[in-house]
Design an enzyme around this catalytic site. Structure first.
Site: not given
Length: 319
Positions: A11, A72-73, A103, A171, A185-186
């Site tokens: 990404g 991606r591969c 990673d 994720r 402040g959630a």
């Protein structure tokens, strides 16, 4: 070492271009040629490789995304694909490689290192989920993007006296949700590392409403559950008017913050220093504001852990 390659994989994250710039200019400063490998490992296999000059990386330090593109591969996960990559590197006379990514990207670099290609990994991901570094390139920018969005949503939540559920990326790691939730402040922060009891969340919302609280903000990492589903459950069980915002890929884009630009520049330069010193097979990072390098084996064997003290603090401050 007279010729190195650089690629971005996985990404994209803000600051990757700053890292590419540092790699290219640091190498050229030391008389080393640099070749850009486009489309990540897919481009390595296909030979989409071009020489980069000083001007190739001009005016990119402030740009989000990656000028080398990324993909991606699946083929590179196979021994055959890895051998094709090695063959391409030898064809272009590339003696060392810098890989910027997460990673999964480092696992590919490790495979190349095992086949005799000196490789260095630079952590670039907005999730901040790489062990061996306090921060990854792109995390600070994404965090500030999320905070800015929540600030604006809070204005509407206050005006309309609503409960807002905001789903952010993450994720497998909740750093983005935790940091943004604490900074904004959630009332509740939901992360994949901790199983939240929805009944407890519902009780907290009702308790706040009963004491006169007019609005609430709930930040949810995507790996902790669907923001849409959580929003529906809250509305059904509390009768509080609830809205859901999924921030999505807006979190990946944008001009990198000063912190990400500086971090990327420092790590990019360090990667060249290690290659020229013959000290490859490592991931670079920053710990306690000191640059570090860890062997791929050690870095990949460790897990990134959520800051439990920070998570506890978020609970204490949201009573």
């Amino acid at each position: 070492m007279k010729r190195i390659g650089v690629l971005t994989s996985g990404g994209d994250s803000p600051g990757m271009n700053a890292a590419i710039r540092a790699v290219v200019r640091k190498a050229i400063f030391h008389g080393v040629e640099v070749y850009g490998i486009y489309q990540g490992y897919a481009g390595l296999i296909s030979g989409d490789i071009k020489k980069l000059e000083l001007g190739s990386v001009g005016d990119i330090i402030h740009r989000g995304g990656t000028i080398l593109y990324t993909a991606r591969c699946e083929e590179f996960k196979t021994p055959e694909g890895q051998q094709k990559g090695v063959d391409q590197l030898k064809k272009f006379g590339i003696e060392g490689l810098v890989v910027i990514g997460g990673d999964g990207s480092f696992k590919g670099a490790q495979k190349l290192a095992e086949q005799g290609i000196p490789a260095i990994g630079i952590p670039g991901t907005i999730d901040n989920d790489i062990a061996g570094t306090d921060y990854t390139i792109g995390f600070d920018t994404a965090l500030n993007t999320v905070i800015e969005a929540i600030d604006k949503i809070r204005d509407t939540a206050t005006s309309h006296e609503r409960t807002y559920v905001i789903e952010v990326m993450g994720r497998d790691a909740g750093d983005l949700a935790l940091w943004a939730g604490l900074a904004d402040g959630a009332e509740t922060i939901m992360v994949p590392e901790v199983d939240e009891d929805m009944d407890v969340i519902i009780k907290r919302l009702k308790r706040g409403h009963d004491r006169g609280k007019k609005h609430s903000i709930i930040v949810v990492a995507e790996g902790a559950g669907s923001g849409v589903d959580i929003g529906k459950e809250i509305q059904q069980k509390t009768d509080l008017e609830t809205r859901v915002t999924v921030l999505g890929h807006i979190q990946r884009g944008g001009s990198p913050t000063a912190q990400d630009r500086v971090l990327a520049s420092r790590l990019g330069a360090l990667s060249i220093e290690l290659l020229l010193d013959g000290n490859a097979g490592k991931m670079v990072g920053i710990e306690n504001n000191e640059l570090v390098a860890h062997n791929f084996e050690d870095a990949l064997a460790k897990e990134h852990y959520l800051d439990e003290k920070m998570y506890k603090l978020s609970k204490e401050l949201s009573i």
